[in-house]
Design an enzyme around this catalytic site. Structure first.
Site, PDB file in Angstrom:
ATOM      1  N   ARG A   1       0.824  -1.220   0.000  1.00 43.96           N
ATOM      2  CA  ARG A   1       0.000   0.000   0.000  1.00 43.96           C
ATOM      3  C   ARG A   1       0.855   1.266   0.000  1.00 43.96           C
ATOM      4  NH1 ARG A   1      -1.935   2.131   4.445  1.00 43.96           N
ATOM      5  NH2 ARG A   1      -2.190   0.153   5.526  1.00 43.96           N
TER       6      ARG A   1
ATOM      7  N   TYR B   1     -15.982  16.925 -14.458  1.00 43.44           N
ATOM      8  CA  TYR B   1     -16.376  15.517 -14.509  1.00 43.44           C
ATOM      9  C   TYR B   1     -17.389  15.247 -13.379  1.00 43.44           C
ATOM     10  CZ  TYR B   1     -15.930  10.499 -13.895  1.00 43.44           C
ATOM     11  OH  TYR B   1     -16.204   9.165 -13.751  1.00 43.44           O
TER      12      TYR B   1
ATOM     13  N   ASP C   1      -6.910  19.195 -13.770  1.00 40.36           N
ATOM     14  CA  ASP C   1      -7.185  17.832 -14.235  1.00 40.36           C
ATOM     15  C   ASP C   1      -6.881  17.824 -15.737  1.00 40.36           C
ATOM     16  OD1 ASP C   1      -8.359  15.533 -15.297  1.00 40.36           O
ATOM     17  OD2 ASP C   1      -9.978  15.503 -13.829  1.00 40.36           O
TER      18      ASP C   1
ATOM     19  N   LYS D   1      -8.426   6.806 -18.829  1.00 39.16           N
ATOM     20  CA  LYS D   1      -8.824   7.311 -20.130  1.00 39.16           C
ATOM     21  C   LYS D   1      -7.677   7.177 -21.133  1.00 39.16           C
ATOM     22  CE  LYS D   1     -12.409   8.148 -17.707  1.00 39.16           C
ATOM     23  NZ  LYS D   1     -12.681   9.401 -17.030  1.00 39.16           N
TER      24      LYS D   1
HETATM   25  C1  PLP Z   1     -12.982   9.793 -15.708  1.00 41.21           C
HETATM   26  C2  PLP Z   1     -12.537  11.091 -15.175  1.00 41.21           C
HETATM   27  C3  PLP Z   1     -12.218  11.252 -13.827  1.00 41.21           C
HETATM   28  C4  PLP Z   1     -12.362  10.128 -12.822  1.00 41.21           C
HETATM   29  O1  PLP Z   1     -11.473   9.098 -13.114  1.00 41.21           O
HETATM   30  P1  PLP Z   1     -11.707   7.562 -12.655  1.00 41.21           P
HETATM   31  O2  PLP Z   1     -10.482   6.901 -13.175  1.00 41.21           O
HETATM   32  O3  PLP Z   1     -12.973   7.103 -13.309  1.00 41.21           O
HETATM   33  O4  PLP Z   1     -11.815   7.558 -11.194  1.00 41.21           O
HETATM   34  C5  PLP Z   1     -11.755  12.485 -13.400  1.00 41.21           C
HETATM   35  N1  PLP Z   1     -11.634  13.519 -14.251  1.00 41.21           N
HETATM   36  C6  PLP Z   1     -11.957  13.411 -15.565  1.00 41.21           C
HETATM   37  C7  PLP Z   1     -11.801  14.592 -16.449  1.00 41.21           C
HETATM   38  C8  PLP Z   1     -12.412  12.202 -16.074  1.00 41.21           C
HETATM   39  O5  PLP Z   1     -12.734  12.092 -17.368  1.00 41.21           O
END
Ligand code: PLP
Length: 407
Positions: A71, A124, A206, A231
């Site tokens: 962890r 998001y 982000d 993604k």
């Molecule tokens: C999908 C997404 C998230 C969250 O990510 P997870 O891997 O699903 O937890 C956060 N920010 C953006 C812009 C996203 O597209």
């Protein structure tokens, strides 16, 4: 880990590369570490190191060890974090269990009760819910402001810091996405960060939609960058992971939260993500080209489409089909190889319906205010043949138009 360590960890040395390595070289070399911190190797690649605990013959060895309990970190998470830190020109990085894990680590490590976060309302869905539900519940102030609009941002910062030097009591954090989902608004991170700096506010970006090939927010003044590696970095719709990258000081704080709250990445996901990063550039360049051509073709369509939202170098676009929800449903069921899926950023083209999916939790008036109408379709462009993608989509748009009276 210092700057030079990042480079060495990626197998690139002064000897092999005289200039700073280019993006394609960094990605292709991801995870091929020079310094081996564990012995298992499978051929040219690294093994997946699943041990939950590491064993030692002496206390001295234990005390000096890099890894003791999974962890806290493991070789595969080090590889993934190093690879992404290199791509983002960051001092260091942390690999997390998901994109949401990364957002949670930044918020919990930077903020305490009484602090304020300014965030745009169309982040998001999970991020939006986190701020609205949990962050507020923990006694932090959350203000939904369109921080992509620097005039609105400046006004909000003036309100929540008593003077322009930021001498208000609590810390102020600004959170934004490089490209918004699903309306594809592009943030001017340089302008946003310079306003933040004037008010002493920290900027968290982000960069999931931007991707480090298109934008490197840390070089434009951001303090921390997060990604959903699920993604584009992962790229094959088969893993969930995230990352936080930035200065050694801030990432260290985020790491402490990740370890305490159990938000670190698993070896398999980290290994898979590192492997996927090796093809990041070629996947993105192909999807970007297709996405731009597709946006032009959709804009040229006479009937059935009311507006198209797209940006150069972005594999996601959205458009408004006629007929509202009925039009969207007709379109979705007419598609042949393009499937409906919530996520994005994979090698296959998918569509989603933001009004019922990613933004389904918002109140209808709020969705309308943000421009997320019932007929909005989001497309995540994959790497299939352009004509095939385009024909499948346009056939579905025409079916939606034919099913809509008075279009
Ligand atoms: C999908 C997404 C998230 C969250 O990510 P997870 O891997 O699903 O937890 C956060 N920010 C953006 C812009 C996203 O597209």
């Amino acid at each position: 880990m210092g700057d030079s360590a990042v480079r060495v960890e990626n197998g690139l040395t002064e000897k092999s590369v005289h200039e700073d390595p280019q993006f394609a070289t960094i990605t292709a070399q991801a995870g091929f570490c020079k310094e081996e911190n564990f012995v298992n190797r499978t051929g040219h690649g690294k093994a997946i190191c699943t041990a939950s605990t590491y064993e030692f013959d002496s206390l001295e060895e234990h005390m000096a060890a890099t890894h003791v309990y999974r962890r806290d970190g493991h070789p595969n998470s080090d590889d993934m974090a190093h690879a992404i830190a290199c791509l983002e020109s960051a001092e260091t990085g942390l690999a997390t269990s998901s994109g949401m894990g990364a957002v949670v680590c930044t918020v919990l490590s930077l903020m305490k009760g009484g602090d304020t976060v300014l965030v745009h309302g169309d982040t998001y869905g999970g991020t939006n819910a986190l701020f609205e539900e949990d962050v507020r519940r923990f006694g932090m102030n959350v203000e939904f402001v369109d921080v992509l609009d620097v005039v609105a941002l400046e006004a909000a910062l003036t309100r929540c810091t008593e003077t322009p030097s930021g001498s208000g009591d609590g810390r102020v954090i600004v959170f934004c996405e490089t490209i918004t989902n699903p309306l594809i608004r592009v943030a001017d991170v340089t302008a946003i960060s310079s306003v933040c700096k004037r008010f002493g506010a920290l900027l968290v970006v982000d960069n999931t939609f931007g991707t480090p090939l298109r934008s490197k927010p840390l070089l434009q003044g951001a303090d921390l960058v997060v990604h959903s590696a699920t993604k584009f970095l992962g790229g094959h719709s088969d893993l969930i992971a995230g990352t936080v990258v930035g200065s050694a000081k801030l990432v260290k704080q985020a790491r402490a939260v990740a370890v305490r709250w159990g938000l670190t990445v698993s070896p398999f996901e980290a290994w898979l993500c590192t492997r996927s990063i090796r093809t990041l550039q070629i996947r993105l360049e192909r999807a970007w080209t297709t996405s731009e051509k597709l946006a032009a073709r959709l804009r040229g369509e006479k009937h059935g489409i009311l507006e198209v939202n797209s940006a150069p170098k972005c594999a996601v676009l959205s458009f408004l089909v006629v007929g509202g929800l009925h039009g969207a449903k007709t379109l979705a069921k007419t598609l042949s190889f393009i499937k409906v899926a919530s996520s994005l950023g994979g090698v296959t083209t998918t569509v989603s319906h933001p009004a019922s999916d990613s933004h389904g939790d918002l109140r209808p008036e709020e969705r309308e205010r943000l421009g997320i109408h019932d007929g909005l379709i989001r497309v995540s462009v994959g790497i299939e043949d352009f004509e095939d993608i385009s024909n499948d989509l346009l056939r579905a748009v025409r079916a939606a138009a034919a099913a809509t009276p008075d279009k």
